[in-house]
Design an enzyme around this catalytic site. Structure first.
Site, PDB file in Angstrom:
ATOM      1  NE  ARG A  19      28.955  -5.688  30.904  1.00  0.00           N
ATOM      2  CZ  ARG A  19      28.244  -6.019  29.826  1.00  0.00           C
ATOM      3  NH1 ARG A  19      27.172  -6.777  29.952  1.00  0.00           N
ATOM      4  NH2 ARG A  19      28.608  -5.597  28.631  1.00  0.00           N
ATOM      5  CB  SER A  26      36.060 -12.649  25.865  1.00  0.00           C
ATOM      6  OG  SER A  26      34.729 -12.279  25.611  1.00  0.00           O
ATOM      7  NE  ARG A  84       1.996  -9.758  -1.358  1.00  0.00           N
ATOM      8  CZ  ARG A  84       1.548  -8.538  -1.196  1.00  0.00           C
ATOM      9  NH1 ARG A  84       2.146  -7.537  -1.771  1.00  0.00           N
ATOM     10  NH2 ARG A  84       0.487  -8.307  -0.460  1.00  0.00           N
ATOM     11  N   GLY A 124       0.788  -1.234   0.000  1.00  0.00           N
ATOM     12  CA  GLY A 124       0.000   0.000   0.000  1.00  0.00           C
ATOM     13  C   GLY A 124       0.818   1.280   0.000  1.00  0.00           C
ATOM     14  CB  CYS A 184      31.345 -11.003  26.020  1.00  0.00           C
ATOM     15  SG  CYS A 184      32.718  -9.945  26.474  1.00  0.00           S
ATOM     16  CG  ASN A 211      29.562  -3.532  24.073  1.00  0.00           C
ATOM     17  OD1 ASN A 211      29.048  -3.859  23.015  1.00  0.00           O
ATOM     18  ND2 ASN A 211      29.194  -4.042  25.236  1.00  0.00           N
ATOM     19  CG  MET A 251       5.169   3.000  -4.172  1.00  0.00           C
ATOM     20  SD  MET A 251       6.440   2.249  -5.142  1.00  0.00           S
ATOM     21  CE  MET A 251       6.360   0.577  -4.659  1.00  0.00           C
ATOM     22  CE1 TYR A 290      32.416 -16.557  24.667  1.00  0.00           C
ATOM     23  CE2 TYR A 290      34.267 -18.081  24.499  1.00  0.00           C
ATOM     24  CZ  TYR A 290      33.707 -16.927  25.019  1.00  0.00           C
ATOM     25  OH  TYR A 290      34.426 -16.145  25.882  1.00  0.00           O
TER      26      TYR A 290
HETATM   27  C1  PEP Z   1      32.572  -4.644  25.818  1.00  0.00           C
HETATM   28  O1  PEP Z   1      33.257  -3.645  25.965  1.00  0.00           O
HETATM   29  O2  PEP Z   1      32.236  -5.089  24.724  1.00  0.00           O
HETATM   30  C2  PEP Z   1      32.091  -5.376  26.997  1.00  0.00           C
HETATM   31  C3  PEP Z   1      31.427  -6.500  26.859  1.00  0.00           C
HETATM   32  O3  PEP Z   1      32.300  -4.805  28.198  1.00  0.00           O
HETATM   33  P1  PEP Z   1      31.406  -3.628  28.780  1.00  0.00           P
HETATM   34  O4  PEP Z   1      30.240  -3.443  27.879  1.00  0.00           O
HETATM   35  O5  PEP Z   1      31.041  -4.052  30.143  1.00  0.00           O
HETATM   36  O6  PEP Z   1      32.371  -2.492  28.758  1.00  0.00           O
END
Ligand code: PEP
Ligand code: MG
Length: 903
Positions: A590, A792, A364, A106, A859, A796, A108, A879
């Site tokens: 953590r 690991s 489709r 829907g 992680c 982040n 177009m 993993y």
């Molecule tokens: C990360 O930095 O990817 C991590 C898992 O540690 P945190 O997020 O606790 O800094």
């Protein structure tokens, strides 16, 4: 651009095929495929998406030769149909529809009945034997054409409620009122003839242009309007949400009109080759007698079921297609089997019966919710329609989320007051405050409110609000209405066709069964049963374990995948939940989360406030038994599965209060002055805390912290081992940048662990490894691996440090970056394989160059993201670790990653 711009289909032949979606769009490609399969399809032709791209780039110009190509294809259609476009005796009429590579329901434009004018209408009257029908088709053409081509495509933006469509509808209401009737169907041929003339006058008056009489002018007007609708507001909004590239463009399908509204032996409907809500292998659909396609989805009349199993409360008293037109139903059911066998997937089809003859207008791959996707994949594999590997690839891992989604608590539901009921269009439970417009839904959700969007019916203009809402409720519409389709695609809780409901979007109220609710009032939806309740009902977590199809699919996935799946958990409850979801270990515990409890934070603060080592040790002694207890709980739940525990990571100021009042309170509790606290907070203040005194840097400055934590881990391990429980602790040092840092912490950890083992006399095996979250650690991984038993990847921090984007502040510019296409996606959600991924790849290769059996995992948040998981598989990790709810998603994504190269 390719030489060929127009693809013909019809009469059991086709120039295109299903594989040509990029060029012909989904609809065009499948019309070609169906036609070649011998399925009855009204003949027509498709103008390619390349023409659309050209049209967009040149500001509305067509490539050379297109006009001729269209004429040639049109002649072929005329030949098959034995009628002619623009012929007043035996006129051929066309529908002009969009069709992108991926269906954009829907979003177009479509124009029907192209080719009708003052002279061809006579032919249509002769052909159909109904003056009423022909005039009705004409007034529909004028409405659609003036709205889509003459207004929208011309860029005219009328005032609210003053659009040409609304003005024409007003004229129609006037005629009905004058005549004293309620329904359109009560208008006779004369009324409609009069209406056509009124419409034409109105169009001229409002848009200052005559409604075109020339069939070719109509045709080209419609074609360009469909191309232009690719850049319409709602199409753009939908593409943003669904991540569809602007460059794709849409194809245009020009197809012979067949009419489902030629009387009682005509009908039109939509169907799914299997039930899209449950996945059950039953033909499922609805239709309307004497109606056009738009009437079925518009939700104005209650559609009838095609067969017994498709009957709902609303349609149970109406005869099914099987009962009404058994021969045609049988033919349709045969086509269903043919299409499923051919496409080897559930199809969503549109059909029209014109005067007792069946035509397929579209097929489709049908949208389905998560539960249905899983069931269909498993069933189809067992029916030998697809292989196990294909079954694994059939379910989008993110869709599992729906099976894992909460439902209304049945006990609370029993006691709750039912407000209304409707069709169960999207399963699961939804609780929220009522809002009546899509804009309100978006605005309220932005403020962090949970909302349920309540509409009479939704339209594509509402998609942003539907997206923002927790659930969607509509008074009108069937299982194939816009709201139902969109919600199903997103796996959102949704109830449609809730006939008890009266929605007043202007006054912002809804009433049902004598009750009136206002904006902001709470309601709860059971989208699985289609029941609406007043107030808030508690939600229960999902229980996928009871779903046999899910379990089977996951068993297949587990056999195929190479990656192990662990979870990020720091308490026994989360650990248990993750195990139930299939986690095979903890990839990140953590420990700092364990220091925030009311019984712990004061000891932690005492440690931070202490002036010397003795003072810190005294406070740590209080924390030791508490940590030990936590670890015992986790080890017990994990029962022999590996548990990676990270030593303290965040900067210490995070444990101290910042505001005056809390500082006062803390001073009182600790028996010190507020000034002392303030001074400490001041001394811990850092300009860049994420790059400051944190991670292993803390353990190096204050070795007693690492000592206490390792002591607690190993004591807990010895404790459970003594009781015969297997235990595999893995001590993980965070934020390492150099080998020496890790050597320092490793030596400390090993010395402490050995001391405990000696003292308890219980020999537990443990590993000491590190997080790789600083680019330097990845680059010098060969050195780091000499002292690390495992890596690991903390992606982040690694993302933060590779991009130089603060994890905590990137929200200020990242959304703009993504919207402006500076970045393809949020690198904190899905791993940036080009940049950060290089560091991961280098880290693994260099690490294994000095320690060939190095165990490697991830992680960071990316450990639960399907695309990133595929990458982790490719670079040879052992993993991935993710939050408990994402464990099933990761299991399936890991299996898909293993299957992709085998396809
Ligand atoms: C990360 O930095 O990817 C991590 C898992 O540690 P945190 O997020 O606790 O800094
Ligand atoms: Mg980190």
């Amino acid at each position: 651009m390719a030489e060929k711009k127009v693809y013909f289909f019809g009469g059991g032949k086709a120039e295109g095929k299903a594989k040509m979606k990029e060029l012909l769009g989904g609809k065009g490609a499948n019309l070609a495929e169906m036609s070649a399969l011998g399925v009855p399809v009204p003949p027509g032709f498709t103008i390619t998406t390349e023409v659309c791209t050209h049209f967009m780039k040149t500001g509305g110009k067509y490539p050379k030769g297109l006009e001729n190509d269209v004429k040639t294809a049109l002649k072929k259609v005329e030949k098959i149909m034995g009628s002619r476009f623009g012929d007043h005796r035996n006129p051929l009429l066309f529908s002009v529809r969009s069709g992108a590579r991926i269906s954009m329901p829907g979003m177009m434009e479509t124009v029907l009945n192209i080719g009708l004018n003052e002279s061809t209408i006579t032919g249509l009257i002769d052909k159909s034997g109904s003056e009423r029908f022909a005039s009705d088709a004409y007034r529909r053409l004028i409405t659609m054409y003036s709205d889509v081509v003459m207004e929208k495509a011309a860029g005219i933006e009328p005032k609210e409620g003053m659009g040409i469509r609304q003005q024409l509808e007003k004229e129609m209401r006037k005629i009905k009122k004058d005549k004293g009737v309620k329904f359109d169907t009560q208008l006779d041929a004369n009324d409609l003839k009069k209406l056509v003339q009124i419409f034409k006058k109105k169009v001229k008056q409002v848009l200052k242009k005559e409604f075109p009489d020339d069939p070719y002018e109509q045709l080209w007007g419609a074609i360009s309007a469909v191309f232009r609708s690719w850049n319409g507001k709602r199409a753009i909004a939908y593409r943003r949400i669904e991540n569809i590239p602007d460059e794709w463009g849409t194809a245009v399908n020009i197809q012979t009109m067949v009419f489902g509204n030629m009387g009682e032996s005509s009908a039109t409907g939509v169907a799914f080759t299997r039930n899209p809500a449950t996945g059950e292998n039953k033909f499922y659909g609805e239709f309307l007698v004497n109606a056009q396609g738009e009437d079925v989805v518009a939700g104005i009349r209650t559609p009838q079921a095609i067969n017994k199993v498709s009957k709902t409360d609303a349609s149970k008293h109406l005869p099914s297609l099987e009962e009404l037109m058994p021969k045609l139903y049988k033919q349709l059911a045969q086509i269903r089997t043919k299409l499923e066998k051919h496409y080897r997937d559930m199809q969503d089809v549109e059909f029209t019966i014109q005067d007792g003859k069946l035509f397929m207008l579209q097929t489709r791959v049908g949208k389905r919710n998560g539960a249905a996707a899983v069931r269909m994949a498993v069933n189809m594999c067992e029916e030998k329609l697809i292989s196990k590997k294909e079954a694994i690839l059939r379910v989008n891992p993110e869709q599992l989320d729906e099976l894992l989604h909460p439902m209304l608590d049945p006990k609370a539901e029993k006691k709750a007051e039912k407000l209304a009921s409707g069709l169960p269009a999207g399963p699961g439970g939804g609780i929220g405050q009522v809002v009546f417009t899509a804009d309100d839904a978006e605005a309220w959700a932005k403020k962090g409110k949970k909302v349920i969007l309540v509409r009479d019916e939704t339209s594509p203009e509402d998609v942003h609000g539907m997206r923002a809402a927790k659930a969607i409720l509509t008074a009108k519409g069937g299982m194939t209405s816009h709201a139902a389709l969109v919600a199903r695609g997103w796996g959102k809780c949704c109830i449609v066709g809730c006939g008890d409901l009266n929605v007043d979007a202007v006054k912002k109220t809804l009433s049902a069964n004598g009750k009136i609710l206002r904006e902001g009032d709470w309601i709860s939806l059971n989208g699985t049963k289609g029941i609406v309740y007043e107030g808030q009902i508690s939600l229960l977590p999902a229980d996928p374990e009871k779903n046999v199809y899910y379990k089977k699919l996951m068993t297949w996935a587990d056999k195929l995948r190479k990656l192990n799946i662990r979870t990020n958990a720091d308490n026994p409850h989360d650990a248990k939940m993750a195990r139930n979801f299939g986690a095979e270990g903890i990839g990140l515990c953590r420990t700092e989360h364990m220091f925030f409890g009311p019984d712990r934070i004061s000891a932690m603060r005492e440690m931070i406030l202490a002036d010397d080592e003795a003072g810190r040790k005294k406070a740590l002694k209080k924390l030791l038994p508490l940590q030990r207890k936590d670890f015992i709980g986790i080890f017990k739940v994990m029962d022999g599965l590996p548990v990676t525990i990270r030593t303290l990571d965040p900067p210490l100021h995070e444990f101290l209060p910042n505001d005056q009042a809390s500082q006062k309170e803390m001073a009182k509790q600790m028996g010190v002055t507020v000034e002392t606290i303030k001074a400490k907070v001041q001394s811990l203040h850092e300009l860049n805390p994420m790059l400051g005194h944190r991670g292993c840097r803390l353990g190096i400055t204050y070795p007693e912290i690492t000592e206490m934590q390792v002591q607690a881990i190993i004591e807990a391990a010895c404790n459970v081992a003594k009781r015969g429980i297997k235990v595999h602790p893995e001590i993980m040092i965070p934020l390492v940048g150099t080998k020496t840092e890790l050597t320092n912490q490793r030596e400390l950890a090993v010395a402490t662990a050995e001391k405990v083992i000696k003292k308890t006399g219980v020999r537990v095996k443990y590993l000491v490894g590190t997080m790789i979250e600083i680019p330097r650690a990845a680059l010098t991984a060969n050195e780091v691996a000499e002292v690390a038993e495992f890596f690991s990847f903390g992606t982040n921090d690694l993302t933060q440090m590779t991009f130089g984007y603060s994890r905590d502040d990137a929200g200020k510019f990242l959304p703009g970056y993504i919207a402006g296409k500076i970045l393809p996606a949020d690198p904190f959600q899905t791993l940036d394989q080009t940049g950060v991924g290089q560091l991961v790849d280098i880290g693994i290769k260099r690490g294994r160059s000095t320690r060939s059996n190095l165990k490697v995992g991830i992680c960071g948040e990316h450990g639960g993201d399907p695309k990133s998981i595929e990458f982790c598989h490719k670079v040879g990790m052992n993993y991935v670790s993710c939050s408990p709810y994402r464990v099933p998603i990761a299991r399936l994504a890991a299996a898909q990653a293993a299957v992709y190269p085998m396809r």
